[in-house]
Design an enzyme around this catalytic site. Sequence first.
Site, mmCIF file in Angstrom:
data_model
loop_
_atom_site.group_PDB
_atom_site.id
_atom_site.type_symbol
_atom_site.label_atom_id
_atom_site.label_comp_id
_atom_site.label_asym_id
_atom_site.label_seq_id
_atom_site.Cartn_x
_atom_site.Cartn_y
_atom_site.Cartn_z
ATOM 1 N N TRP A 14 0.915 -1.346 0.410
ATOM 2 C CA TRP A 14 -0.402 -0.096 -0.173
ATOM 3 C C TRP A 14 0.884 1.207 0.226
ATOM 4 C CZ3 TRP A 14 -1.996 2.443 4.758
ATOM 5 C CH2 TRP A 14 -2.681 3.543 4.608
ATOM 6 N N ASP A 57 -0.880 -5.585 9.278
ATOM 7 C CA ASP A 57 -1.329 -4.274 8.965
ATOM 8 C C ASP A 57 -2.946 -4.960 8.262
ATOM 9 O OD1 ASP A 57 -3.577 -2.890 7.917
ATOM 10 O OD2 ASP A 57 -1.569 -1.441 6.620
ATOM 11 N N ALA A 98 -6.804 -4.503 7.424
ATOM 12 C CA ALA A 98 -7.770 -3.084 6.997
ATOM 13 C C ALA A 98 -8.597 -4.194 6.292
ATOM 14 C CB ALA A 98 -6.420 -1.820 6.024
ATOM 15 N N LYS A 152 -12.633 -0.022 6.237
ATOM 16 C CA LYS A 152 -14.079 -1.294 5.114
ATOM 17 C C LYS A 152 -14.900 -2.515 5.304
ATOM 18 C CE LYS A 152 -11.036 0.974 2.694
ATOM 19 N NZ LYS A 152 -9.971 1.209 2.548
#
Length: 394
Positions: free
Chosen positions: A127, A208, A210, A243
């Site tokens: 990302w 991470d 997400a 999300k």
Amino acid sequence: MLSNLKQQPADKILALMAMYRDDPRPTKIDLGVGVYKNAEGVTPVMRAVKAAERRLVETQTSKSYVGLAGDPAYGDAMIGLILADAVARDRIAAAATPGGTGAVRQAFELIRNTSPEATVWVSNPTWPNHVSILNYLGMNHTAYRYFDSETRGVDFDGMIEDLAAAKAGDVVLLHGCCHNPTGANLNLTQWQAVVDLLNEKGLIPMIDIAYQGFGDGLEQDGAATRLVTSSVPETLIAASCSKNFGVYRERTGLLMAVSQEAGNTAVTQGNLNHLNRQNFSFPPDHGARVVSTILTDDALRADWMAELEDTRLGMLALREQLAGELQRLSGSDRFGFLAQHRGMFSQLGTTPEMVERLRAEHGIYMVSDSRLNIAGLNAHTVPVLAKAIVDVGI
Ligand code: PLP
């Protein structure tokens, strides 16, 4: 003073959004921006979120400050969601942050404060915000091989070979599930091999996460994070609710720091609180409270899970339709990876020139690294995209 400021580089995705907006073609398709959209092109407020907000409006009696780590009920609920009982609760320090980005930023700052000599290893690609924040903070970072542009899967041998060069105390940034931007993920056997390497070399994982619930299911998507956290001495986890709860603009994230010994948790917690205090003081509360309201109420939680599962299955169906359509049109299996990838994104693995041709000739917008947002499609636009991909000769 202000006249000395230099122009900042334009954000590629925001620039793409502007181009899309100004494109008069009625057939244009936006596969750029990283938000979930349903078949009508809407990013909906989830049913359980609306219900929790209504409840909050009715029952909340104060908007006074909460605490530097945010509402403890939110931290507990998120720890349960992500880690379940993978590690003892008393080893985990947690602080609410403004979105997952805030958690990533605080994690990096924590690393910089405690081991400034550490290198942060990021996947190639990752990302883009990971790299830009590391650069902004002036931190050492380097990339490990990740995406195999031939198979469009993970270059696992390359990844392990590169990480074998890391030094003890270095941090390895891993995507817990639904890798952004590639969509290519490790299987659990590969995750176990990563765990072995982390332990062998004394490396610290930073995960991470997400997109929990967007890949193989809510529980399955947490499995790698649980495996890693329960198998190594220390872990940092940056989580986002943007999300999977659809609360993007509420800025709802959580940083977790898991210590080897419970005796270290109070000091770690104090450091997370201190970092929040320096950067923004109290974290946003509304999204966090919506999330904890949902997760702690059986009916709301069940409804949220059902809607999330519908969302996941919808994206999976689009993946399968796209892979099938491409197989039909190209007469080859070379796009089968689209059905294997998980999450909202897939990287096509083509050149910026091809991406530009898709935009110029077909009004199809995606990021120049050829990342496409599967949720930007619907059953009617999948054949349009497939035809365009084959037409330009990808
Ligand atoms: N990490 C990854 C890999 C992401 O893709 C995102 C969002 O795009 C985030 C973290 C954080 O998102 P937010 O700050 O909106 O919660």
